[in-house]
Design an enzyme around this catalytic site. Structure first.
Site, mmCIF file in Angstrom:
data_model
loop_
_atom_site.group_PDB
_atom_site.id
_atom_site.type_symbol
_atom_site.label_atom_id
_atom_site.label_comp_id
_atom_site.label_asym_id
_atom_site.label_seq_id
_atom_site.Cartn_x
_atom_site.Cartn_y
_atom_site.Cartn_z
ATOM 1 C CB CYS A 13 4.624 2.061 7.424
ATOM 2 S SG CYS A 13 4.236 3.581 6.553
ATOM 3 C CG LEU A 14 6.405 0.908 1.486
ATOM 4 C CD1 LEU A 14 5.918 1.191 0.068
ATOM 5 C CD2 LEU A 14 7.514 -0.125 1.481
ATOM 6 C CG HIS B 28 -1.146 1.281 7.246
ATOM 7 N ND1 HIS B 28 -0.222 0.789 8.147
ATOM 8 C CD2 HIS B 28 -0.436 2.095 6.409
ATOM 9 C CE1 HIS B 28 0.973 1.305 7.869
ATOM 10 N NE2 HIS B 28 0.868 2.086 6.810
ATOM 11 C CD GLU B 29 -1.235 2.469 2.648
ATOM 12 O OE1 GLU B 29 -0.763 3.618 2.526
ATOM 13 O OE2 GLU B 29 -0.540 1.500 2.991
ATOM 14 C CD GLN C 12 3.179 5.932 2.591
ATOM 15 O OE1 GLN C 12 2.240 5.402 2.025
ATOM 16 N NE2 GLN C 12 4.086 5.240 3.251
ATOM 17 C CG HIS D 289 0.082 6.926 5.284
ATOM 18 N ND1 HIS D 289 1.218 7.336 5.942
ATOM 19 C CD2 HIS D 289 0.219 5.589 5.098
ATOM 20 C CE1 HIS D 289 2.011 6.288 6.148
ATOM 21 N NE2 HIS D 289 1.429 5.211 5.648
ATOM 22 N N GLY E 29 0.835 -1.200 0.000
ATOM 23 C CA GLY E 29 0.000 0.000 0.000
ATOM 24 C C GLY E 29 0.865 1.243 0.000
HETATM 25 NI NI NI Z 1 2.182 3.228 5.665
#
Ligand code: NI
Length: 179
Positions: free
Chosen positions: A99-100, A141-142, A51, A145, A46
């Site tokens: 998470c990236l 989660h996304e 991000q 963000h 995701g």
């Molecule tokens: Ni994330």
């Protein structure tokens, strides 16, 4: 298409609240293509636009779940423009999230296991669906963000500080390796 640099914690740009997407147009579709390329390259399941430094309410997900256990991952790209959560279950389930933007760190987070969501896709079609399982976890989660929230914000202060300390240590090790 191009791979874009992913912003990492504790960069304050991750704390910005994203603005609604005004139009689903070619410019947006170009960004979506870049986001998929960036996510697959990372690799992750995701990615929210913020991000990669574009604070608009857009995220992409691909769980790449194999059709059968042990099988080859099958690509299943999903685009969420202006997603909203209309309802969520009272019951919550734990899931070990990463998470990236918080590379190599993982922690268990509790979230509602079922949600009802509304969103648009990359063509401007509107959907409203009940979602559960990993997709529900990932979408929540996304969507965090988009509101400047990271999964580590769901942890106790002690655990959050521990993750950030481990992240700083990991970064230092990476820098030494590269030197
Ligand atoms: Ni994330």
């Amino acid at each position: 298409m191009a791979i874009r640099p992913i912003i990492e914690a504790p960069d304050p740009r991750l704390r910005v609240v994203s603005e609604p997407v005004a139009a689903v147009d070619d410019e947006l579709r170009a960004l979506i293509a870049d986001m998929f390329e960036t996510m697959y390259d990372a690799p992750g399941i995701g990615l929210a636009a913020v991000q990669v430094g574009v604070p608009i309410r857009l995220l992409v997900i691909d769980l790449q779940e194999p059709e059968e256990e042990g099988g080859e991952p099958v690509r299943d790209p999903r685009v969420f423009v202006n997603p909203e959560i209309l309802w969520h279950s009272d019951s919550e389930v734990p899931y070990t999230e990463g998470c990236l933007s918080v590379p190599e760190q993982y922690a268990e987070v509790m979230r509602p296991d079922r949600i009802r969501a509304r969103w648009q896709d990359g063509k401007g079609n509107t959907y409203e669906e009940d979602i559960e399982g990993l997709l529900a976890v990932c979408l929540q989660h996304e969507m965090d963000h988009l509101n400047g929230v990271l999964f580590i914000d769901h942890l106790s202060r002690l655990k959050r500080d521990m993750v950030l300390k481990k992240l700083a240590k990991w970064r230092k090790e990476q820098a030494l390796k590269a030197a």
